[in-house]
Design a protein around this motif. Structure first.
Motif, PDB file in Angstrom:
ATOM      1  N   CYS A 243       0.670  -1.042  -0.235  1.00 11.97           N
ATOM      2  CA  CYS A 243       0.083   0.012   0.082  1.00 11.97           C
ATOM      3  C   CYS A 243       0.759   1.247   0.062  1.00 11.97           C
ATOM      4  O   CYS A 243       0.286   2.294  -0.074  1.00 11.97           O
ATOM      5  CB  CYS A 243      -1.175   0.047   1.054  1.00 11.97           C
ATOM      6  N   GLY A 244       2.159   1.232   0.227  1.00 11.12           N
ATOM      7  CA  GLY A 244       2.957   2.369   0.185  1.00 11.12           C
ATOM      8  C   GLY A 244       3.141   3.131   1.431  1.00 11.12           C
ATOM      9  O   GLY A 244       3.780   4.173   1.596  1.00 11.12           O
TER      10      GLY A 244
ATOM     11  N   VAL B 109      -1.342  10.766  -0.043  1.00 10.64           N
ATOM     12  CA  VAL B 109      -2.817  11.182   0.066  1.00 10.64           C
ATOM     13  C   VAL B 109      -3.480   9.767   0.525  1.00 10.64           C
ATOM     14  O   VAL B 109      -4.501   9.987   1.325  1.00 10.64           O
ATOM     15  CB  VAL B 109      -3.361  11.811  -1.363  1.00 10.64           C
ATOM     16  N   GLU B 110      -3.292   8.746  -0.315  1.00 12.14           N
ATOM     17  CA  GLU B 110      -4.021   7.552  -0.190  1.00 12.14           C
ATOM     18  C   GLU B 110      -3.800   6.916   1.295  1.00 12.14           C
ATOM     19  O   GLU B 110      -5.063   6.452   1.764  1.00 12.14           O
ATOM     20  CB  GLU B 110      -3.460   6.391  -1.172  1.00 12.14           C
ATOM     21  N   THR B 111      -2.610   6.967   1.767  1.00 12.28           N
ATOM     22  CA  THR B 111      -2.675   6.398   3.256  1.00 12.28           C
ATOM     23  C   THR B 111      -3.207   7.034   4.210  1.00 12.28           C
ATOM     24  O   THR B 111      -3.781   6.324   5.218  1.00 12.28           O
ATOM     25  CB  THR B 111      -1.278   5.901   3.359  1.00 12.28           C
TER      26      THR B 111
ATOM     27  N   ALA C 242      -7.844   7.731   8.156  1.00 14.68           N
ATOM     28  CA  ALA C 242      -9.128   8.557   8.448  1.00 14.68           C
ATOM     29  C   ALA C 242     -10.212   7.711   8.314  1.00 14.68           C
ATOM     30  O   ALA C 242     -11.142   7.593   9.259  1.00 14.68           O
ATOM     31  CB  ALA C 242      -9.399   9.920   7.545  1.00 14.68           C
ATOM     32  N   GLY C 243     -10.320   6.801   7.284  1.00 18.93           N
ATOM     33  CA  GLY C 243     -11.646   5.916   7.219  1.00 18.93           C
ATOM     34  C   GLY C 243     -11.590   4.776   8.183  1.00 18.93           C
ATOM     35  O   GLY C 243     -12.552   4.604   8.550  1.00 18.93           O
ATOM     36  N   ARG C 244     -10.398   4.396   8.808  1.00 20.29           N
ATOM     37  CA  ARG C 244     -10.295   3.486   9.738  1.00 20.29           C
ATOM     38  C   ARG C 244     -10.787   3.986  11.108  1.00 20.29           C
ATOM     39  O   ARG C 244     -11.220   3.402  11.857  1.00 20.29           O
ATOM     40  CB  ARG C 244      -9.039   2.894   9.749  1.00 20.29           C
TER      41      ARG C 244
ATOM     42  N   VAL D  93       0.214  16.985   2.584  1.00 18.50           N
ATOM     43  CA  VAL D  93      -1.214  16.608   2.243  1.00 18.50           C
ATOM     44  C   VAL D  93      -2.201  17.318   3.221  1.00 18.50           C
ATOM     45  O   VAL D  93      -1.675  17.572   4.420  1.00 18.50           O
ATOM     46  CB  VAL D  93      -1.201  14.921   2.784  1.00 18.50           C
ATOM     47  N   VAL D  94      -3.207  17.720   2.872  1.00 14.06           N
ATOM     48  CA  VAL D  94      -4.143  18.608   3.497  1.00 14.06           C
ATOM     49  C   VAL D  94      -5.384  17.564   3.624  1.00 14.06           C
ATOM     50  O   VAL D  94      -5.662  17.344   2.183  1.00 14.06           O
ATOM     51  CB  VAL D  94      -4.438  19.862   3.034  1.00 14.06           C
TER      52      VAL D  94
END
Length: 361
Positions: free
Chosen positions: A62-63, A276-278, A283-285, A353-354
């Motif tokens: 996932c990076g 951005v992705e991680t 945040a989703g978790r 990242v914002v």
């Protein structure tokens, strides 16, 4: 989320000494459980003199990027003994500065802080200033993009010595902060008279659904358990509240350009680095609803100067750029900012990242 180490019984699992800092190995990704691959190794603290030798691991799936080895909780304070938040930030404001006047005009017209110009000429100037996207973005960053219409209770997590809270209090917010570093929290309370709790957000045990806004400026990369802290942010936010996060972007142009000399690495205090992705995944978790996520080139000139000095000298005392840099450093930084700003319009290449999120899915 707790950073997962190797399983018990593996000889790499036990805590050990790293130049006087107790550490533990972290070989697997906290987000997906995949093995990490070495991104950079043989890193040292080039800014604040914390002991130890470190590496950064990147998840092969996932990076996600994390520090290895990782300081144990009881030794974290050793990494912050000379940190920049132990003194109050310099006061650069002043009525005679044109940039302060421009900032006030953009704050009034674009963000609802104060009255706009009353006369036609002034209103035209205000419109022109607000139409300059980089200027509007720079001004927005100083208030974490919080609009004046949202004013209410504001919590700054990892508030340092309180400079941001002081500013937001002057703009009409009811402010308080939490700060785990006792020296920084003391400066915020004694110099500015701010309501700052010394400790982590979880230790502060703040009321549920109490705050209209929670901010975390360059904090989430320092957290031992970022998802738990983000979940606590959601708990203390009102249902209509907003969480605003900024953090160094591991996929930025600066990181790709300067590699181990990139100022944003800041080992060993940055326990993880986000794309951005991680950050969206974290945040989703935590049960947050992501509303806006993007990269920002706001700090590109400063990051270029700091990283260039790190690459040239091998150290950057105090982690900051000294005043009075020669044109040989300033001009390339301006060109770099322009290049990054253009790239950030098409892909997440900005230095930060914002992320802005609300509560619930």
């Amino acid at each position: 989320m707790s950073m997962r180490s190797v399983h018990a019984g593996d000889p790499r699992d036990a805590a050990y000494e790293n130049d006087g800092v107790r550490v533990e190995s972290v070989f697997t990704c906290a987000l997906c459980g995949a093995e990490g691959r070495e991104l950079y190794d043989r890193l040292r603290d080039q800014m604040f003199g914390a002991p130890g030798h470190w590496s950064l691991q990147r998840c092969s799936r996932c990076g996600y990027v994390w520090l290895h080895p990782r300081p144990v909780a009881t030794d974290m304070a050793k990494l912050y003994r000379q940190y920049h938040t132990h003194t109050a930030p310099p006061d650069r404001t002043g009525p005679g500065r044109w940039r302060d006047r421009a900032k006030q005009r953009v704050l009034a017209r674009a963000f609802g802080y104060g009255d706009g110009a009353r006369f036609l000429g002034g209103r035209i100037v205000d419109r022109v200033l607000c139409s300059i996207e980089p200027l509007r973005e720079l001004v927005g960053a100083t208030i974490m993009w919080l609009h004046g219409a949202q004013r209410g209770r504001l919590l700054d997590v990892g508030c340092g010595s309180g400079g941001f809270l002081k500013q937001m209090q002057a703009l009409g917010w009811q402010v308080c902060g939490v700060e785990p570093d006792p020296a920084a929290a003391r400066v915020a309370r004694e110099r500015y008279g701010l309501d700052v709790t010394c400790g982590t957000l979880e230790e502060a045990v703040l009321p549920a659904q109490w705050f209209d806004a929670v901010t975390m400026s360059h904090v989430v990369e320092h957290l031992p358990d970022p998802i738990a802290t983000l979940r606590e942010c959601g708990r203390v936010l009102k249902p209509t509240g907003r969480l605003v996060i900024t953090t160094p972007n591991v996929e930025s142009l600066g990181r790709r350009w300067f590699r181990t000399a990139w100022r944003g690495l800041e080992v060993p205090r940055h326990l993880q680095l986000y794309s951005v992705e991680t950050l969206v995944e974290c945040a989703g978790r935590a049960g947050l609803r992501v509303e806006i996520v993007r990269s920002s080139a706001n700090s590109a000139r400063w990051m270029h100067a700091a990283s260039r000095l790190l690459k040239r000298d091998g150290v950057l005392p105090g982690g900051t750029v000294p005043p009075g840099l020669p044109p040989a450093i300033r001009l390339p930084g301006l060109i770099f900012w322009g290049l990054e700003w253009l790239q950030a319009r098409f892909r997440p290449a900005g230095e930060e990242v914002v992320l802005i999120a609300g509560v619930g899915r």
